[in-house]
Design a protein around this motif. Structure first.
Motif, PDB file in Angstrom:
ATOM      1  N   SER A 212      29.066  50.094  20.333  1.00 24.55           N
ATOM      2  CA  SER A 212      29.223  50.426  18.915  1.00 24.55           C
ATOM      3  C   SER A 212      30.436  49.739  18.300  1.00 24.55           C
ATOM      4  CB  SER A 212      29.359  51.943  18.730  1.00 24.55           C
ATOM      5  OG  SER A 212      30.595  52.413  19.266  1.00 24.55           O
ATOM      6  N   ASP A 213      31.253  49.113  19.134  1.00 23.13           N
ATOM      7  CA  ASP A 213      32.441  48.406  18.671  1.00 23.13           C
ATOM      8  C   ASP A 213      32.036  47.052  18.087  1.00 23.13           C
ATOM      9  OD1 ASP A 213      34.861  47.115  18.315  1.00 23.13           O
ATOM     10  OD2 ASP A 213      35.277  46.894  20.466  1.00 23.13           O
ATOM     11  N   PRO A 214      32.341  46.791  16.833  1.00 21.63           N
ATOM     12  CA  PRO A 214      31.963  45.491  16.245  1.00 21.63           C
ATOM     13  C   PRO A 214      32.509  44.302  17.023  1.00 21.63           C
ATOM     14  CG  PRO A 214      32.679  47.024  14.540  1.00 21.63           C
ATOM     15  CD  PRO A 214      32.996  47.671  15.848  1.00 21.63           C
ATOM     16  N   LEU A 215      33.670  44.481  17.666  1.00 23.18           N
ATOM     17  CA  LEU A 215      34.280  43.377  18.406  1.00 23.18           C
ATOM     18  C   LEU A 215      33.709  43.245  19.826  1.00 23.18           C
ATOM     19  CD1 LEU A 215      38.018  43.808  17.346  1.00 23.18           C
ATOM     20  CD2 LEU A 215      36.294  42.283  16.366  1.00 23.18           C
ATOM     21  N   LYS A 216      33.030  44.287  20.302  1.00 25.28           N
ATOM     22  CA  LYS A 216      32.434  44.273  21.644  1.00 25.28           C
ATOM     23  C   LYS A 216      33.466  43.845  22.704  1.00 25.28           C
ATOM     24  CE  LYS A 216      28.161  45.207  20.236  1.00 25.28           C
ATOM     25  NZ  LYS A 216      28.397  45.340  18.790  1.00 25.28           N
ATOM     26  N   LYS A 217      34.628  44.475  22.670  1.00 26.10           N
ATOM     27  CA  LYS A 217      35.674  44.144  23.629  1.00 26.10           C
ATOM     28  C   LYS A 217      35.256  44.539  25.045  1.00 26.10           C
ATOM     29  CE  LYS A 217      40.409  45.161  25.042  1.00 26.10           C
ATOM     30  NZ  LYS A 217      41.610  46.004  24.821  1.00 26.10           N
ATOM     31  N   VAL A 218      35.438  43.638  25.999  1.00 23.54           N
ATOM     32  CA  VAL A 218      35.154  43.920  27.405  1.00 23.54           C
ATOM     33  C   VAL A 218      36.405  44.518  28.033  1.00 23.54           C
ATOM     34  CG1 VAL A 218      34.537  42.944  29.637  1.00 23.54           C
ATOM     35  CG2 VAL A 218      33.452  42.079  27.552  1.00 23.54           C
ATOM     36  N   MET A 219      36.252  45.690  28.641  1.00 22.88           N
ATOM     37  CA  MET A 219      37.359  46.400  29.277  1.00 22.88           C
ATOM     38  C   MET A 219      37.116  46.445  30.775  1.00 22.88           C
ATOM     39  SD  MET A 219      37.375  49.495  26.475  1.00 22.88           S
ATOM     40  CE  MET A 219      35.573  49.441  26.310  1.00 22.88           C
ATOM     41  N   THR A 220      38.167  46.286  31.583  1.00 23.70           N
ATOM     42  CA  THR A 220      38.010  46.272  33.037  1.00 23.70           C
ATOM     43  C   THR A 220      39.117  47.062  33.716  1.00 23.70           C
ATOM     44  OG1 THR A 220      39.297  44.237  33.330  1.00 23.70           O
ATOM     45  CG2 THR A 220      36.925  43.981  32.972  1.00 23.70           C
ATOM     46  N   PHE A 221      38.806  47.507  34.940  1.00 26.62           N
ATOM     47  CA  PHE A 221      39.837  48.028  35.844  1.00 26.62           C
ATOM     48  C   PHE A 221      39.587  47.433  37.219  1.00 26.62           C
ATOM     49  CE2 PHE A 221      40.941  50.973  39.276  1.00 26.62           C
ATOM     50  CZ  PHE A 221      42.320  50.883  39.169  1.00 26.62           C
ATOM     51  N   ASN A 222      40.613  46.815  37.781  1.00 29.80           N
ATOM     52  CA  ASN A 222      40.515  46.151  39.076  1.00 29.80           C
ATOM     53  C   ASN A 222      41.343  46.908  40.107  1.00 29.80           C
ATOM     54  OD1 ASN A 222      40.759  44.368  41.314  1.00 29.80           O
ATOM     55  ND2 ASN A 222      40.340  42.625  39.987  1.00 29.80           N
ATOM     56  N   PRO A 223      40.697  47.505  41.129  1.00 33.87           N
ATOM     57  CA  PRO A 223      41.438  48.253  42.141  1.00 33.87           C
ATOM     58  C   PRO A 223      42.041  47.374  43.237  1.00 33.87           C
ATOM     59  CG  PRO A 223      39.100  48.430  42.558  1.00 33.87           C
ATOM     60  CD  PRO A 223      39.240  47.636  41.292  1.00 33.87           C
ATOM     61  N   LYS A 224      41.924  46.044  43.093  1.00 35.13           N
ATOM     62  CA  LYS A 224      42.479  45.083  44.062  1.00 35.13           C
ATOM     63  C   LYS A 224      41.954  45.350  45.470  1.00 35.13           C
ATOM     64  CE  LYS A 224      46.717  44.861  41.313  1.00 35.13           C
ATOM     65  NZ  LYS A 224      48.187  45.097  41.306  1.00 35.13           N
ATOM     66  N   SER A 225      40.641  45.545  45.544  1.00 33.14           N
ATOM     67  CA  SER A 225      40.015  45.939  46.809  1.00 33.14           C
ATOM     68  C   SER A 225      38.864  45.014  47.111  1.00 33.14           C
ATOM     69  CB  SER A 225      39.493  47.370  46.694  1.00 33.14           C
ATOM     70  OG  SER A 225      38.391  47.412  45.791  1.00 33.14           O
ATOM     71  N   GLY A 226      38.061  45.437  48.056  1.00 32.89           N
ATOM     72  CA  GLY A 226      36.806  44.749  48.322  1.00 32.89           C
ATOM     73  C   GLY A 226      35.797  45.054  47.226  1.00 32.89           C
ATOM     74  N   GLY A 227      34.546  44.784  47.484  1.00 31.71           N
ATOM     75  CA  GLY A 227      33.518  44.928  46.463  1.00 31.71           C
ATOM     76  C   GLY A 227      33.238  46.364  46.080  1.00 31.71           C
ATOM     77  N   LEU A 228      33.039  46.595  44.788  1.00 30.79           N
ATOM     78  CA  LEU A 228      32.601  47.898  44.293  1.00 30.79           C
ATOM     79  C   LEU A 228      31.074  47.875  44.302  1.00 30.79           C
ATOM     80  CD1 LEU A 228      35.486  47.191  42.918  1.00 30.79           C
ATOM     81  CD2 LEU A 228      34.971  49.139  41.478  1.00 30.79           C
ATOM     82  N   TRP A 229      30.498  48.057  45.496  1.00 34.39           N
ATOM     83  CA  TRP A 229      29.085  47.756  45.659  1.00 34.39           C
ATOM     84  C   TRP A 229      28.230  48.977  45.966  1.00 34.39           C
ATOM     85  CZ3 TRP A 229      26.924  47.000  50.881  1.00 34.39           C
ATOM     86  CH2 TRP A 229      27.854  47.130  51.912  1.00 34.39           C
TER      87      TRP A 229
END
Length: 515
Positions: A212-229
């Motif tokens: 719903s954000d007109p800018l469509k900002k991509v937000m992330t969090f990186n746990p500095k780990s292996g794959g979040l699989w």
């Protein structure tokens, strides 16, 4: 009115007024794999399941990947009238809408883009490229339209009208090309996904975008780990926190590394903020043996309290409180089971993989369903079982309070299954399947150089099972009717039909003839 009410009570109304949905992988944002609205299939008739139709798509498999779990919407207004639609994504960037009553394709889309500069190895099953995230379907808007959010292999998020296949808005860049994203989840207007294996240089992290954000900002969090699989991506609790397992990696608080655990992050404003985490106390052992946490959690209510279960390749199940995961030290679960399987500590062909399920029966008993690969542990002896387990099984645990403390009590273990995959549950029946896949990842002559061609050749066929949810007794088996195996696919159920897609790009629809 009394007559209509009586008919609905006996399931007749539901047989003709199709309305149950399966809009996301796992059935809901909490990933419980529980279809609460099923009325047609029951324990007393599921033994009569038949293949109502099977539909082969023109989707070319990539490595071992092919079809993702179907999404089902019971009532979609189309130009040809109301339709029950199954939305099926294929790894080769294909999207199909199927009229499930007829077993026919209503429309198809293929997402075109220039070949990405980077991809996985030529025969590497871990990084197939293409469309790897199960889409998610949003609620109906004021006009009754349903939007499917679809992440193509080039990392662009598409907005697709479920009835027509049209795209009313331009796609937006959400991830990296060939990044191996996992199942999309939707919370309000925020779409989540996770990434793993570092495919094509993609970082392993949780991703979010507010559509719903007109800018469509991509937000992330990186746990500095292996794959979040975790197979079904992130599970979302009642406060909007998205929980995902972190795979192999180091736990080191000073450097904010959260490997071999579970992390939770929530969108606040225009940021994805890290909120909480859990790390097993034996994380270093798990890392050494490659027995990482790689299971999407299931989140559920137990007597007015929200709880969460997650598992690992070590084959233990952890019971957690999403409001305080792991207690003060982030390493103390509410309960940890004994090893259910993987006595030999095999990193590839045994353990809990993918996801779990949870449901509540009419007496208020909360159940947790755990799939595993390989033999059961010699010291795991549930009160009810159905012969020796050599290749895999489903285990049912009850959530109970004993002496004021929560625990997971074993109830039953199913018959042997050829690599049991995450089950779904509906109306007192557990639907599970053995994938038939060859899970070899280490070879005497190749070491850890994995090979899709070798594994495809050695794979067998999938088998669908229906089990009594309270006893684990097998009520139905498809035997050898399914002719191909399944890799990272999944079950879906709605309105008297159970769906499973296979490696040869065939979608099977099981149900009762005439229903």
């Amino acid at each position: 009115m009394r007559t209509l009410t009586a008919l609905c009570a006996f399931g007749v109304c539901c047989a003709v007024m199709v309305g149950a949905d399966w809009p996301t992988d796992g059935g809901n944002p909490q990933r419980t794999n529980w279809q609460r609205d099923e009325t047609i299939l029951r324990t007393d008739n599921v033994g009569n399941l038949k293949i109502l139709w099977k539909l082969k798509f023109d989707n070319a498999p990539r490595q071992m990947h092919s079809l993702l779990p179907p999404l089902i919407i019971g009532q979609v207004r189309t130009a040809a009238g109301m339709k029950q639609i199954a939305l099926v994504a294929g790894v080769s960037d294909n999207l199909y809408a199927v009229d499930v009553d007829k077993g026919e394709v209503l429309w198809k889309k293929h997402f075109e883009y220039p070949p990405p500069a980077r991809s996985g190895g030529a025969t590497d099953p871990l990084c197939p490229g293409g469309l790897t995230a199960t889409p998610v379907i949003g609620p109906a808007d004021a006009a009754g339209n349903r939007t499917a959010y679809v992440l193509a292999g080039d990392g662009k998020l598409h907005f697709v009208n479920l009835a027509t296949g049209d795209e009313p808005a331009a796609p937006v860049q959400f991830g990296y090309p060939n990044g191996k994203s996992y199942a999309l989840n939707l919370w309000g207007s925020v779409v989540f996904t996770t990434t793993s294996q570092g495919c094509a240089g993609n970082p392993n992290q949780i991703w979010a975008i507010d559509v719903s954000d007109p800018l469509k900002k991509v937000m992330t969090f990186n746990p500095k780990s292996g794959g979040l699989w975790g197979r079904t991506g992130a599970a979302i609790d009642s406060t909007g926190i998205a929980w995902a397992p972190t795979g192999d990696g180091t736990y080191d608080l000073p450097t904010q590394r959260y490997g071999n655990g579970l992390v939770g992050a929530r969108v606040e404003g225009n940021e994805l903020k890290f909120k909480d985490y859990y790390i097993p106390s034996n994380w270093a052992f798990l890392l050494k043996k490659d027995l990482d946490m790689q299971v999407t959690p299931a989140i559920f209510d137990y007597k007015g309290r929200e709880l969460m279960v997650v598992g690992s390749k070590e084959c233990r199940v952890y019971l957690l409180d999403p409001k305080n995961a792991g207690g003060a030290d982030h390493q103390t679960p509410l309960y940890r089971t004994q090893q259910l399987c993987n006595e030999e500590l095999n990193f590839a062909g045994t353990g809990i993989w993918g996801g779990m399920a949870s449901w509540e029966d009419s007496k208020g008993t909360r159940w947790v369903l755990v799939p595993f690969w390989g033999p059961s542990h010699s010291e795991f002896k549930p009160p009810v079982s159905y012969g020796p387990v050599r290749r895999g099984a489903i285990v049912a645990l009850k959530v109970e309070t004993v002496n004021g403390k929560l625990q997971l009590t074993p109830a039953w273990m199913s018959q042997d299954m050829d690599h049991a995959e995450p089950p779904v549950v509906a109306n007192g029946v557990v639907y599970a399947y053995g994938s038939g896949e060859d899970t070899t990842q280490a070879y005497p002559d190749r070491g850890l150089l994995d090979s899709s061609p070798l594994r495809i050749k050695a794979s067998r066929h999938a088998t669908l099972f229906a089990l009594d949810a309270e006893s684990g007794k097998t009520l139905y088996s498809s035997g050898d009717q399914i002719t191909s195996f399944v890799h990272f696919g999944g079950l879906s159920i709605a309105n008297g039909r159970v769906y499973l897609g296979t490696f040869d790009s065939t979608l099977y629809s099981f149900g009762l003839p005439g229903k």
